[in-house]
Design a protein around this motif. Structure first.
Motif: not given
Length: 529
Positions: A474-491
Motif C-alpha cells: 500500500g503506502n507503507e514502508f519499513i525504515v531500515w536504519y543504517d546504524d544497525r545497533s539502534l535496533e529501532a526499525d519502524a513502519f
C-alpha cells in the motif's frame, strides 16, 4: 561476621521427587555467586558485570566479572569500573528534591509552573495543578515513554528547554493521576526544578551535595573528567548474535540532556555507599546525613498503584506493587522490596533494597540482556529469604527462548530478530510522489528523499536516525536504519488524501523494540515536496 548460604539448585528427596532448596541463614558463599555470574555471562553473551551485596552494614560482595570491552581481553571489570546506571539515576533526582524539601525551599505539593513558568502540558488545568511529586510518579496521563525520541538515540539534538516547551504537544493517553505510565521527560523537568530552586545545575547539585558528601569518588552526574576516563564498561549489544560495541553510546565524556532521568555513571563500589545511605534512611556509612528520615519515608511510600503480574505472584509471592518517588515498591515473600532497574542501550542496572533484612544488592552489566540482570539479582536476593530457591538461570533462559519463538511467528519480526533485511514489495504510488519535507509538532522535521532508487528517511534533529525505506505494501514502508545497533526499525505509513501524500505516521516494526522509540506519538504533516 554473619554469613548467608547461597543455594539455588534442586535436590532430590528419598522418594525421587524434586524439592527446592531453602535458604539457610548461616553462610554467604561468594564462590557460589562467582560461579553463577560466570555462567550467566556465558549463557547470555554478556561481556562484563559488577555485583555488590551489603548486609547489616557489612559488604559481603564488591567485585567485577568479565570484560569492559569484548575486543580487549586485558581490560577486566573490577569494583571501580564505571557503568552507565540508566534509570536507577531517578532515585538521585528524587533525593535531590527531598533535600530541598528538607531545606524548606519547596514542598512535594509545590506547583511546577510556579517554579518553571514555561512548563505546560496539553491540558491547561493539568498544567496548573501539576506538582513536584507528580513529576516523579508516572501518573501524568501521558502515554508510556511519551516523547522519548527527544532523548534517544543520543545525541538527539534537543535541549532541556526545548523538551519542556514541547511537552504541550504530547496528547494524554489517560486521565491525570488515573494510572501508571512510565516516563522520562518529567524527570528532566524535575532536574530543572532542582536547578531553579538551588541555583546549581542538576549535575552540580548531585555531584556536590550527594556524591561529594558521601565520598562517592567514581560517580558522575555530568561528563566524566578526562583524567577519570579509564576503567569504563563499554556498551554492548547483540548484532547477528555476537556481542558488539554500541559506538553511539560511548558517551561517558559528554553531558547528557537526559541526565536527571538516567544519565549517571557510577561504580559498584560507590553504589554500595548509596545503598547503605538509603538503608540508613539518609545517613551515610561515614555518619553524614543528606536527607531526613521523614523524606526517606515519603520516597518509599506508595504514590501510584502498579499491577501485579502472574509471574510476580508465582515467583515472588507478590501481592502489591506501586511506585514511590524514584523507586518501585513491592512485597516479596512477605518483605518490603524497594528497587529500580535501569536500561540504556548496552548498559543495564538494578538496585534492590530489602529494608527489614537490612540488605542491599547492586547488579550492573554491559550488555542489553534483561535475562542476565534478572538471573543475578533474583538469585542473590532470594538466597537471603527462607523460601524456595529457584533456578533462575534456567527460568530466564527459557523466557529468552520463548521471546525468540514469539518473534519468529511474524515475518517482519522474524527479519528483525535475525537482522535480515526485508524484501522490497510493491507500493501504491511512484516513489517520487512520497518525497518531501515532513514536520511533527514536537519531533521536528524529517526529510524523505531518493537514494539508490529507494526512499531515504532522515531526521533533521535526531541525526542518527537515517536509513533506506523498504517498500512493504500500500503506502507503507519499513525504515531500515543504517546504524544497525539502534535496533529501532519502524513502519512508516504515508497518509494519502485525494491522491495526494499529505502526512506520515510511524510505528515500531516489532513489539520487542524498546518502547522508548515512541513512534506512535508522531504525526507528520508534509510541508514541501
Amino acid at each position: 561476621m554473619k554469613n548467608y548460604l547461597f543455594l539455588f539448585t534442586f535436590i532430590v528427596s528419598l522418594f525421587g521427587q524434586p524439592l527446592y532448596v531453602y535458604a539457610q541463614t548461616d553462610a554467604f558463599n561468594v564462590k557460589e555467586v562467582d560461579s553463577l555470574v560466570h555462567k550467566v555471562l556465558a549463557t547470555f553473551k554478556v561481556p562484563g558485570a559488577a555485583v555488590g551485596v551489603i548486609k547489616d552494614g557489612e559488604v559481603l560482595l564488591n567485585k567485577g566479572y568479565g570484560l569492559q570491552d569484548i575486543n580487549k581481553e586485558a581490560l577486566t571489570v573490577d569494583k571501580k569500573t564505571l557503568f552507565k546506571i540508566a534509570s536507577t539515576s531517578k532515585a538521585f533526582t528524587a533525593a535531590a528534591l527531598a533535600m530541598l524539601v528538607d531545606q524548606q525551599k519547596i514542598t512535594w505539593e509545590s506547583k511546577v509552573v510556579d517554579i518553571i513558568p514555561q512548563f505546560a502540558l496539553y491540558d491547561q488545568w493539568v498544567t496548573k495543578e501539576f506538582t513536584i511529586a507528580d513529576l516523579l510518579t508516572h501518573r501524568s496521563g501521558l502515554a508510556r515513554f511519551a516523547g522519548d525520541l527527544m532523548l534517544w538515540p543520543e545525541p538527539a539534538g534537543f535541549s532541556r528547554d526545548e523538551i519542556i516547551r514541547n511537552l504541550k504537544h504530547l496528547r494524554p493517553a489517560s486521565g491525570f493521576r488515573s494510572e501508571y505510565a512510565y516516563d522520562n521527560l518529567l524527570y528532566i523537568v524535575a532536574g530543572e526544578v532542582v536547578a531553579k530552586v538551588s541555583g546549581l545545575s542538576w549535575e552540580q547539585f548531585v555531584e556536590q551535595q550527594i556524591f561529594s558528601a558521601l565520598e562517592m569518588k567514581r560517580c558522575f552526574a555530568g561528563a566524566v573528567p578526562k583524567k577519570q576516563m579509564t576503567n569504563i564498561a563499554q556498551p554492548h549489544g547483540l548484532i547477528n548474535d555476537k556481542p558488539t560495541i554500541i559506538k553511539r553510546n560511548q558517551t561517558y565524556d559528554k553531558e547528557s540532556v537526559m541526565a536527571a532521568a538516567g544519565g549517571i555513571k557510577c561504580s559498584v563500589n560507590d553504589l554500595l555507599v548509596w545503598v547503605q545511605t538509603q538503608l540508613n534512611r539518609g545517613i551515610s556509612p561515614a555518619d553524614v546525613r543528606i536527607f531526613s528520615d521523614e523524606q526517606s519515608k515519603v520516597m518509599w511510600s506508595p504514590h501510584t498503584i502498579l499491577s501485579v503480574s502472574e509471574n510476580d505472584k508465582k515467583y515472588h509471592n507478590t501481592n502489591f506493587r506501586s511506585y514511590g518517588l524514584g523507586w518501585r515498591l513491592a512485597d516479596t515473600h512477605g518483605y518490603k522490596r524497594v528497587s529500580h532497574t535501569g536500561s540504556l542501550s548496552g548498559n543495564l542496572s538494578q538496585i534492590t533494597l530489602i529494608p527489614e533484612l537490612n540488605l542491599g544488592v547492586v547488579v550492573l552489566i554491559n550488555q542489553n540482556s534483561t535475562y542476565a540482570r534478572n538471573t543475578i539479582m533474583n538469585s542473590i536476593v532470594q538466597s537471603f529469604i527462607n523460601v524456595e530457591q529457584r533456578d533462575w538461570l534456567t527460568i530466564q533462559t527459557q523466557r529468552q527462548q520463548e521471546r525468540l519463538d514469539r518473534l519468529r511467528t511474524k515475518s517482519a519480526q522474524a527479519s528483525l530478530t535475525h537482522n535480515v533485511k526485508p524484501l522490497r514489495k510493491k507500493v501504491t504510488l511512484p516513489l517520487q510522489r512520497y518525497v518531501g519535507l515532513y514536520q511533527d509538532p514536537w519531533f521536528g522535521q524529517v526529510n524523505i528523499s531518493i537514494k539508490n532508487k529507494q526512499l531515504y528517511f532522515e531526521s533533521l534533529k535526531s541525526t542518527r536516525m537515517h536509513g533506506h525505506m523498504i517498500e512493504n505494501e500500500g503506502n507503507e514502508f519499513i525504515v531500515w536504519y543504517d546504524d544497525r545497533s539502534l535496533e529501532a526499525d519502524a513502519f512508516a505509513r504515508f497518509t494519502v488524501e485525494n491522491n495526494q501524500v499529505v502526512g506520515l505516521t510511524m510505528d515500531r516494526l516489532s513489539d520487542d523494540i524498546d518502547a522508548s522509540f515512541d513512534y506512535i506519538d508522531l504525526n507528520f504533516t508534509r510541508i514541501t515536496e
